[in-house]
Design a protein around this motif. Structure first.
Motif, PDB file in Angstrom:
ATOM      1  N   THR A 248       0.841  -1.190   0.000  1.00 50.75           N
ATOM      2  CA  THR A 248       0.000   0.000   0.000  1.00 50.75           C
ATOM      3  C   THR A 248       0.879   1.244   0.000  1.00 50.75           C
ATOM      4  OG1 THR A 248      -1.745  -1.146   1.225  1.00 50.75           O
ATOM      5  CG2 THR A 248      -1.801   1.269   1.235  1.00 50.75           C
ATOM      6  N   GLU A 270      -2.557  -3.522 -10.035  1.00 49.39           N
ATOM      7  CA  GLU A 270      -3.169  -2.507  -9.186  1.00 49.39           C
ATOM      8  C   GLU A 270      -4.518  -3.010  -8.680  1.00 49.39           C
ATOM      9  OE1 GLU A 270      -4.023   2.294  -9.045  1.00 49.39           O
ATOM     10  OE2 GLU A 270      -3.508   1.328 -10.946  1.00 49.39           O
ATOM     11  N   GLU A 272      -6.398  -1.471  -6.194  1.00 46.01           N
ATOM     12  CA  GLU A 272      -7.195  -0.260  -6.100  1.00 46.01           C
ATOM     13  C   GLU A 272      -6.218   0.903  -6.018  1.00 46.01           C
ATOM     14  OE1 GLU A 272      -8.427   0.340  -1.625  1.00 46.01           O
ATOM     15  OE2 GLU A 272      -8.895  -1.722  -2.227  1.00 46.01           O
ATOM     16  N   ALA A 273      -6.730   2.118  -5.909  1.00 44.84           N
ATOM     17  CA  ALA A 273      -5.834   3.276  -5.885  1.00 44.84           C
ATOM     18  C   ALA A 273      -4.813   3.158  -4.750  1.00 44.84           C
ATOM     19  CB  ALA A 273      -6.640   4.549  -5.720  1.00 44.84           C
TER      20      ALA A 273
END
Length: 289
Positions: A248, A270, A272-273
């Motif tokens: 992260t 990826e 998520e963002a």
């Protein structure tokens, strides 16, 4: 130990429930069909079914007792200590070589009677294998007690439990239920019913999976201008094991790009963002705005 029942009775049950396991074989016993041991061809068949094949010494020697008895040579003048440590090394290294000569790559090692010490584990690790350290063994206790204990342990969140079973080769009622095929299947079926919350894996896969999350370090490699490069490193006493790690990135809005091993991060990496799936050993570069 590598008895024929591993292939004829245990493997079919595991296949029925879609579970893979680790089988630990004694090198010198392989091919002794008179005493119902597997041949190398049968061991390769087990491996080809997706199971792990591990080492259990060449001659099923109590390595810990060898080491203890060798220590009577307190001043190391009689040679008994050197002989003991040499025998221990030969039992471990010889097993790995014997398996390799027959097409089997041993990655984990279980010790006879589950006895070990720091020296024994050190020899194992130095020769590219992981020591098996059982968290829950099926020994002389009744099956029912151990069965429920195992189930209770593996259902705990983030619990890593090693279940070792000594033989599943007889279907006896009221006597030695530990080795009962019927009760073994009952245990496997119970575990399978909890597959939505429990992962049952061969030892090598389970240990390396557990280590990745706990032992991964992010090491700063370089910082030049708006580019900062890190390396994902996994290292401990058992060695380095490649595998996926979720990373992260804090404050992802600060960066205009992320590179992995010198290339833009792929879309499938990826999650998520700011959250990515990388591999240990990868080099990660963050590019600031």
């Amino acid at each position: 130990d590598g008895t024929i029942s591993h292939l004829t009775k245990v493997a079919p049950i595991l296949k029925k429930y879609g579970i893979r396991a680790s089988f630990y074989v004694i090198g010198a016993s392989v091919g002794n069909t008179n005493d119902a041991y597997l041949t190398w061809a049968q061991i390769r068949e087990l491996r080809d079914q997706g199971h792990e094949i591990g080492g259990h010494t060449v001659n099923h020697v109590d390595l810990w007792k060898l080491y203890r008895d060798g220590q009577t040579d307190e001043d190391h003048t009689t040679g008994s200590f050197a002989k003991a440590t040499a025998t221990i090394t030969a039992e471990i290294v010889g097993m790995k070589k014997l398996a390799a000569d027959n097409g089997i790559d041993i990655k984990t090692f279980a010790y006879p009677y589950n006895y070990d010490n720091d020296f024994i584990k050190k020899v194992t690790r130095e020769n590219g294998m992981i020591p098996v350290i059982p968290r829950l063994g099926y020994g002389s206790s009744t099956f029912a007690t151990k069965h429920q204990e195992a189930l209770a342990k593996i259902l705990r969140p983030r619990q890593f439990t090693v279940i070792m079973i000594q033989g599943v080769d007889r279907n006896l009622e009221g006597r030695d239920p530990l080795n009962s095929v019927r009760l073994f299947e009952r245990m496997i079926a119970d575990f399978k019913r909890h597959e939505d919350t429990v992962a049952i894996l061969p030892y090598y896969e389970a240990v390396t999976y557990a280590l990745r999350a706990e032992r991964t370090s992010i090491v700063l490699v370089a910082s030049e201008g708006k580019r900062t490069t890190y390396k994902l490193v996994l290292k401990d006493d058992w060695g380095s094991f490649p595998g996926k790690v979720t990373v992260t990135v804090e404050n992802p809005e600060k960066y205009v790009g992320v590179e992995v091993n010198g290339k833009p991060v792929a879309k499938d990496q990826e999650v998520e963002a700011g959250v990515y799936n990388f591999n240990t050993g990868d080099t990660i570069t963050l590019i600031e705005k």
